[in-house]
Design a protein around this motif. Structure first.
Motif, mmCIF file in Angstrom:
data_model
loop_
_atom_site.group_PDB
_atom_site.id
_atom_site.type_symbol
_atom_site.label_atom_id
_atom_site.label_comp_id
_atom_site.label_asym_id
_atom_site.label_seq_id
_atom_site.Cartn_x
_atom_site.Cartn_y
_atom_site.Cartn_z
ATOM 1 N N THR A 42 -3.581 38.598 81.396
ATOM 2 C CA THR A 42 -2.987 39.640 80.704
ATOM 3 C C THR A 42 -3.817 40.346 79.495
ATOM 4 O O THR A 42 -3.471 41.359 79.039
ATOM 5 N N HIS A 43 -4.948 39.777 79.289
ATOM 6 C CA HIS A 43 -5.809 40.199 78.053
ATOM 7 C C HIS A 43 -7.377 39.737 78.392
ATOM 8 O O HIS A 43 -7.600 38.643 78.475
ATOM 9 N N HIS A 44 -8.150 40.646 78.538
ATOM 10 C CA HIS A 44 -9.723 40.279 78.666
ATOM 11 C C HIS A 44 -10.703 41.371 78.245
ATOM 12 O O HIS A 44 -10.086 42.568 78.087
ATOM 13 N N HIS A 45 -11.731 41.198 77.891
ATOM 14 C CA HIS A 45 -12.742 42.127 77.555
ATOM 15 C C HIS A 45 -14.004 41.925 78.421
ATOM 16 O O HIS A 45 -14.961 41.088 77.912
ATOM 17 N N HIS B 65 -9.581 45.058 78.807
ATOM 18 C CA HIS B 65 -9.380 46.057 77.760
ATOM 19 C C HIS B 65 -10.930 46.436 77.294
ATOM 20 O O HIS B 65 -11.351 45.801 76.663
ATOM 21 N N HIS C 32 -1.159 48.960 75.383
ATOM 22 C CA HIS C 32 -1.794 48.004 75.406
ATOM 23 C C HIS C 32 -2.573 47.847 73.757
ATOM 24 O O HIS C 32 -3.370 48.699 73.898
ATOM 25 N N HIS D 186 -4.245 45.127 70.380
ATOM 26 C CA HIS D 186 -4.284 43.942 69.821
ATOM 27 C C HIS D 186 -3.508 44.116 68.579
ATOM 28 O O HIS D 186 -3.447 45.267 68.010
ATOM 29 N N ALA E 266 -1.699 42.015 72.442
ATOM 30 C CA ALA E 266 -2.573 41.018 72.466
ATOM 31 C C ALA E 266 -2.684 39.972 71.189
ATOM 32 O O ALA E 266 -2.487 40.610 70.248
ATOM 33 N N ALA F 94 0.502 38.851 75.136
ATOM 34 C CA ALA F 94 -0.507 38.276 75.766
ATOM 35 C C ALA F 94 -1.382 37.138 75.034
ATOM 36 O O ALA F 94 -1.908 37.225 73.916
ATOM 37 N N CYS G 213 -3.348 34.159 74.012
ATOM 38 C CA CYS G 213 -4.936 33.882 74.332
ATOM 39 C C CYS G 213 -5.364 32.579 73.624
ATOM 40 O O CYS G 213 -5.974 32.469 72.605
ATOM 41 N N GLY H 88 -3.781 35.141 78.463
ATOM 42 C CA GLY H 88 -5.130 35.964 78.411
ATOM 43 C C GLY H 88 -6.365 34.998 78.006
ATOM 44 O O GLY H 88 -6.314 34.213 77.356
ATOM 45 N N ASP I 293 -9.015 36.465 77.019
ATOM 46 C CA ASP I 293 -9.573 37.185 75.996
ATOM 47 C C ASP I 293 -11.005 37.462 76.319
ATOM 48 O O ASP I 293 -11.569 36.643 77.335
#
Length: 498
Positions: free
Chosen positions: A109-112, A168, A274, A276, A312, A333, A335, A362, A364
Motif C-alpha cells: 500500500t505504500h512505496h517510492h 507514490h 494518499h 504521508h 502512509a 499504510a 511500514c 507498505g 516504503d
C-alpha cells in the motif's frame, strides 16, 4: 478487520503423497518443470486449477482447507473448496501445490519505486536528516533511471508474493522526462497491478520546505500534472491493472492550497487520495507550530480524511486521532521496516484495527528499506505490534490479513482483491514450505509469517504467471540487475557533478 481466534487449530501441511492424481476428461499439467518453455505459462486463458496444498482464503469467515483447491477461469476465481477440484471439461492446466501454502497475492500500500537507485544513503539518519541528504540526489533522477529502478523494485516485490503495489511518485526534476509514465511502464513490464499515486510538492527550500526548489512544482503545474496523469493512465473498470490516485507528498513539503485543491480534484475525478501523515514527532511539532493542529486535525480540516483516503505511516497518533481515522474509514499504510530503519517509531496498528480503520502493509521506498520485499513486512508487523502492545496484539493470521484484505481495503478494491473467493481476481501466491526453514512447523501460516519467507512456487496475477518455480517470468533478473547497476551509477555521477 477480523481475525481467526488464536485457539483455532492450524490445518496440517501436506506432502506430495497426500493427493489423488487421477482426474478424467482433462489435459493435466501435474508437476512444475523448470526445463520447459516458460513463455506458454504467461498467456492467460482457459482453466487453471491449483490443488493439493493448504488453502487460506482470508475471507470474512477465515475459511481454510488443510488440502484444498482453487479454480481459475480467465482472470477470475470461479471455485474454492476442500480436496481435489471436480473434473473440468476441456483443456486444464493443473498446478500441483502439494507441500505448499496457497494465499491471496499480497498488496503493497505504500512505496517510492524510484528510490531503488539510491539504496544505502544516510544509513544512520532520522527522517528529516535523511530527506535533507537525499532530496538533492533525487533531483538527478530521469525517465531512464526511474524505469530501471521501478522495474527492479516491482520484480523484488513480485518475488516476495506481491501482485498489487501502490507507488507514490512525487519527485519531478526539471528536464527529467516522463518519470511518472516510466513507473507505469515498469508495472506493465513486470506484470503486477499498480496504483500509481501522482504526488506533488510545491514547498521548496525558498518557501520553508525541505526539498530543493529544482524538484518542486508550482500549484498550477502540480494540479495540471495530476489531472494529466489521471487522464492518461487511470482505469476505473473492474479488473484494472493501473489506477491513479492523487498524492501531495506531506504537510512539510506541500502548501495548504495544494492539499485542499488536490483533494477537490481527486473527488471530481472519482479517484483516491494518499499522503504521508504523522510519521515523526518533528512533523507533529511543525504542524502545531504552523497550523495550531496535530497532523490528523490538519488533514481533517482540509478534507483529507474519509473512506477514499489512505495515509502512509500514521505512527504518532493520539487516541482522538485513532478514533477519527476509524470513524471516517481512513486507511493506514503501515511500514514497519522503514519506520524502524529511520527510528520514526511504531504505528498503533492494534488500536487502529480495533477502531475499525483499514490497515495495510507498505514496503516504503527502499532508500529506507533496502530489502524491498513485501512478504517480510508481515513478520516485521507482527514483531513491532507485539513489542509495543504485547504478545496478543497481532496473530499470524492478522499479519497475513494486513498484507491482503487490509491492503485491498486501503486501495478501495476489497470487492476484487485480497481474498480467495468466487468472482475475485485470480491474484494468487503459492508458497513452497519444507526444508530446514519450515519443516516441523505444523501451522503453515505461522511458517509463512514467523519463519524465513518461503520460496515462491507460483505467483498469478489475473491468472497470468508472474513467478514460476521462484523465477520471474516476464524479464530476467540478470537484465534488471544490469539496468539497476547502470541507473545507480548514473545518479551517483550526477550527485558528484551537481
Amino acid at each position: 478487520m477480523s481475525s481467526n481466534p488464536a485457539s483455532t487449530p492450524p490445518p496440517p501441511n501436506r506432502t506430495s503423497g497426500d493427493r489423488d492424481a487421477t482426474q478424467p476428461q482433462e489435459t493435466a499439467e501435474r508437476e512444475i518443470n523448470p526445463e520447459r518453455d516458460h513463455r506458454c505459462e504467461s498467456r492467460r486463458g482457459g482453466t487453471v486449477i491449483i490443488e493439493g496444498g493448504t488453502v487460506v482464503t482470508v475471507d470474512d469467515s477465515g475459511t481454510e482447507f488443510g488440502e484444498g483447491h482453487v479454480v481459475v477461469e480467465g482472470d477470475r476465481i470461479v471455485a474454492v473448496g476442500p480436496g481435489s477440484a471436480p473434473a473440468q471439461q476441456g483443456p486444464v492446466r493443473r498446478i500441483d501445490a502439494s507441500g505448499c501454502l496457497v494465499t491471496p497475492g499480497l498488496i503493497n500500500t505504500h512505496h517510492h519505486l524510484y528510490q531503488w537507485a539510491t539504496r544505502g544513503y544516510a544509513a544512520d539518519a532520522t527522517l528529516f536528516g535523511w530527506l535533507t541528504e537525499l532530496y538533492p540526489v533525487w533531483a538527478g533522477i530521469d525517465e531512464e533511471i526511474t524505469h530501471a529502478a521501478a522495474s527492479a523494485g516491482l520484480a523484488r516485490m513480485a518475488l516476495s508474493g506481491c501482485t498489487t503495489a501502490a507507488d507514490h511518485h512525487y519527485v519531478f526534476p526539471r528536464g527529467g522526462g516522463d518519470v511518472f509514465g516510466a513507473v507505469v511502464a515498469a508495472a506493465e513490464r513486470i506484470g503486477v497491478r499498480l496504483h500509481a499515486v501522482r504526488g506533488s510538492m510545491d514547498r521548496g527550500r525558498s518557501h520553508g520546505g525541505l526539498p530543493p526548489d529544482s524538484v518542486v512544482e508550482d500549484l498550477d503545474a502540480a494540479l495540471a500534472g495530476t489531472q494529466e496523469a489521471i487522464d492518461r493512465f487511470h482505469d476505473p473498470n473492474p479488473g484494472a491493472q493501473v489506477r491513479v490516485a492523487v498524492g501531495p507528498c506531506s504537510p512539510f513539503s506541500v502548501s495548504t492550497d495544494l492539499m485542499r485543491q488536490a483533494a477537490e480534484l481527486a473527488r471530481r475525478n472519482g479517484v483516491r487520495l494518499h499522503t504521508h501523515l504523522a510519521e515523526t514527532t518533528d512533523e507533529e511539532e511543525q504542524c502545531r507550530a504552523e497550523y495550531g493542529r496535530t497532523p490528523v486535525e490538519y488533514a481533517d480540516d482540509l478534507g483529507w480524511l474519509g473512506p477514499d483516503v489512505w495515509l502512509a505511516h500514521t505512527i504518532h497518533l493520539s487516541e482522538e486521532g485513532i478514533a477519527r481515522l476509524g470513524e471516517t474509514g481512513t486507511g493506514a499504510a503501515h511500514c514497519p521496516t522503514s519506520n524502524g530503519r529511520l527510528g520514526a517509531g511504531i504505528a498503533p496498528v492494534r488500536p487502529l484495527l480495533d477502531a475499525g480503520a483499514p490497515v495495510g502493509l507498505g514496503v516504503d521506498g527502499v532508500a529506507s528499506n533496502e530489502a524491498g520485499g513485501l512478504g517480510e513486512e508481515m513478520h516485521q508487523a507482527l514483531l513491532t505490534a507485539r513489542a509495543r502492545y504485547g504478545p496478543e496484539a497481532l496473530s499470524v493470521r492478522d499479519a497475513l490479513r494486513l498484507a491482503t484484505r487490509g491492503g485491498a481495503r486501503c486501495l478501495g478494491r476489497d470487492d476484487e482483491l485480497g481474498s480467495l473467493e468466487h468472482g475475485k481476481l485470480a491474484d494468487i501466491a503459492v508458497w513452497r514450505l519444507g526444508g530446514i526453514d519450515h519443516t516441523g512447523i505444523a501451522d503453515p501460516v505461522a511458517a509463512l509469517v514467523l519463519g524465513r519467507l518461503p520460496k515462491l512456487e507460483r505467483l498469478l496475477r489475473g491468472g497470468s504467471v508472474v513467478v514460476d518455480d521462484g523465477r520471474l517470468m516476464p524479464v530476467s533478473e540478470a537484465e534488471l540487475t544490469h539496468e539497476l547497476d547502470r541507473a545507480s551509477a548514473r545518479i551517483r555521477t550526477r550527485e558528484v557533478s551537481a
